[in-house]
Design a protein around this motif. Structure first.
Motif, PDB file in Angstrom:
ATOM      1  N   HIS A  22      -1.562 -22.928  32.137  1.00 23.82           N
ATOM      2  CA  HIS A  22      -0.673 -21.839  32.547  1.00 23.82           C
ATOM      3  C   HIS A  22       0.114 -22.203  33.815  1.00 23.82           C
ATOM      4  CE1 HIS A  22      -2.521 -19.636  29.421  1.00 23.82           C
ATOM      5  NE2 HIS A  22      -3.646 -19.354  30.060  1.00 23.82           N
ATOM      6  N   MET A  75      -3.671 -29.227  33.128  1.00 21.62           N
ATOM      7  CA  MET A  75      -2.790 -28.180  33.655  1.00 21.62           C
ATOM      8  C   MET A  75      -2.845 -26.999  32.705  1.00 21.62           C
ATOM      9  SD  MET A  75       1.147 -28.793  34.872  1.00 21.62           S
ATOM     10  CE  MET A  75       2.041 -27.607  35.848  1.00 21.62           C
ATOM     11  N   THR A  79       7.662 -26.359  36.761  1.00 19.47           N
ATOM     12  CA  THR A  79       7.781 -24.932  36.481  1.00 19.47           C
ATOM     13  C   THR A  79       7.946 -24.645  34.991  1.00 19.47           C
ATOM     14  OG1 THR A  79      10.187 -24.952  36.796  1.00 19.47           O
ATOM     15  CG2 THR A  79       8.817 -24.531  38.741  1.00 19.47           C
ATOM     16  N   VAL A 130      -0.657 -24.268  36.193  1.00 18.75           N
ATOM     17  CA  VAL A 130      -1.448 -24.595  37.382  1.00 18.75           C
ATOM     18  C   VAL A 130      -2.165 -25.926  37.164  1.00 18.75           C
ATOM     19  CG1 VAL A 130      -3.343 -23.874  38.886  1.00 18.75           C
ATOM     20  CG2 VAL A 130      -1.788 -22.164  37.912  1.00 18.75           C
TER      21      VAL A 130
END
Length: 239
Positions: A109, A107, A140, A111
């Motif tokens: 940044h 993962m 998040t 994403v």
């Protein structure tokens, strides 16, 4: 007389006891020579080494007809190869990449990298479970998630979600450092006491805490900031 080493069809019970003792001490020495490893940081090579050594030395413990010399020699060879590979990996960074897996970024940044999950053969469900185990269930908040060489997933949260520290608040605090055990199960550990004070100093300290005798204390520690902790030996379960 030496059937415990050479093996035999009817090896006596004491022979198995001697074999077990030899194998235990032998493995203990091998582990000490190879050096300490954190159980949470054992990589694939360490795992393979443990399985192979266990298989080589485990069978002679249950089959008395097998000689012990061969398995002991084989275990020594495996240990030497393992130690040699580990040493060579420390000296040759390029070779290190051959025997140690590179960390995989799963993962970046915030994403999730689907192709990297497939490369690591990790399902989304397993990935989410590992994040929850790392106290990072809110996607998040995550900046990076990395599959480390030992198979664990480490998480780096976004700066805005990091815990506030005393330094962030411009406050200084004394480092507590490592705690030293001064009293254990009512017995004073004099070697540790001499590192921080004297026996008389220790007795004054426990008197200040309301204890008349070290025998009343189960454990007493002191950290590098001078803060002491005492847990009494006899305590009511109703407290």
């Amino acid at each position: 007389m030496f059937e415990f080493w050479t093996g035999g069809e009817a090896i006596p019970i004491w022979g198995f006891v001697v074999r077990a003792t030899i194998v235990y001490v032998y493995i203990f020495l091998i582990v000490k020579i190879l050096g300490q490893r954190s159980m949470s940081s054992i990589d694939a090579l360490d795992f393979i080494f443990g399985v192979v050594i266990g298989d080589i030395l485990g069978e002679p413990l249950t089959d008395g007809s097998l000689p012990l010399g061969g398995p002991v020699s084989a275990a020594a060879t495996i240990a030497a190869l393992h130690l040699g590979l580990s040493y060579f990996a420390l000296k040759a960074p390029r070779f290190r990449r051959v025997i140690e897996d590179e960390p995989i970024i799963l993962m970046r940044h915030g994403v999730i990298l689907y192709e990297e999950l497939r490369k690591a053969k990790i399902t989304l469900e397993a990935f989410m479970m590992d994040l929850r185990l790392s106290s990072a269930s809110d996607l998040t908040e995550i900046d990076y998630a990395i599959l480390e060489m030992n198979g664990q997933i480490s998480v780096i949260k976004k700066s805005s979600y990091e815990s506030v520290t005393l330094r962030d608040m411009n406050k200084n605090t004394v480092s507590k450092g490592y705690s030293t055990v001064l009293i254990e199960d009512g017995e004073i550990i004099e070697a540790n006491v001499k590192k921080v004070g004297t026996i008389d100093w220790l007795r004054n300290e426990i008197h200040k805490q309301g204890y008349a005798n070290p025998k009343d204390i189960f454990v007493m520690t002191i950290d590098e900031a001078g803060q002491t902790y005492i847990s009494p030996k006899n305590i009511s379960m109703n407290v």
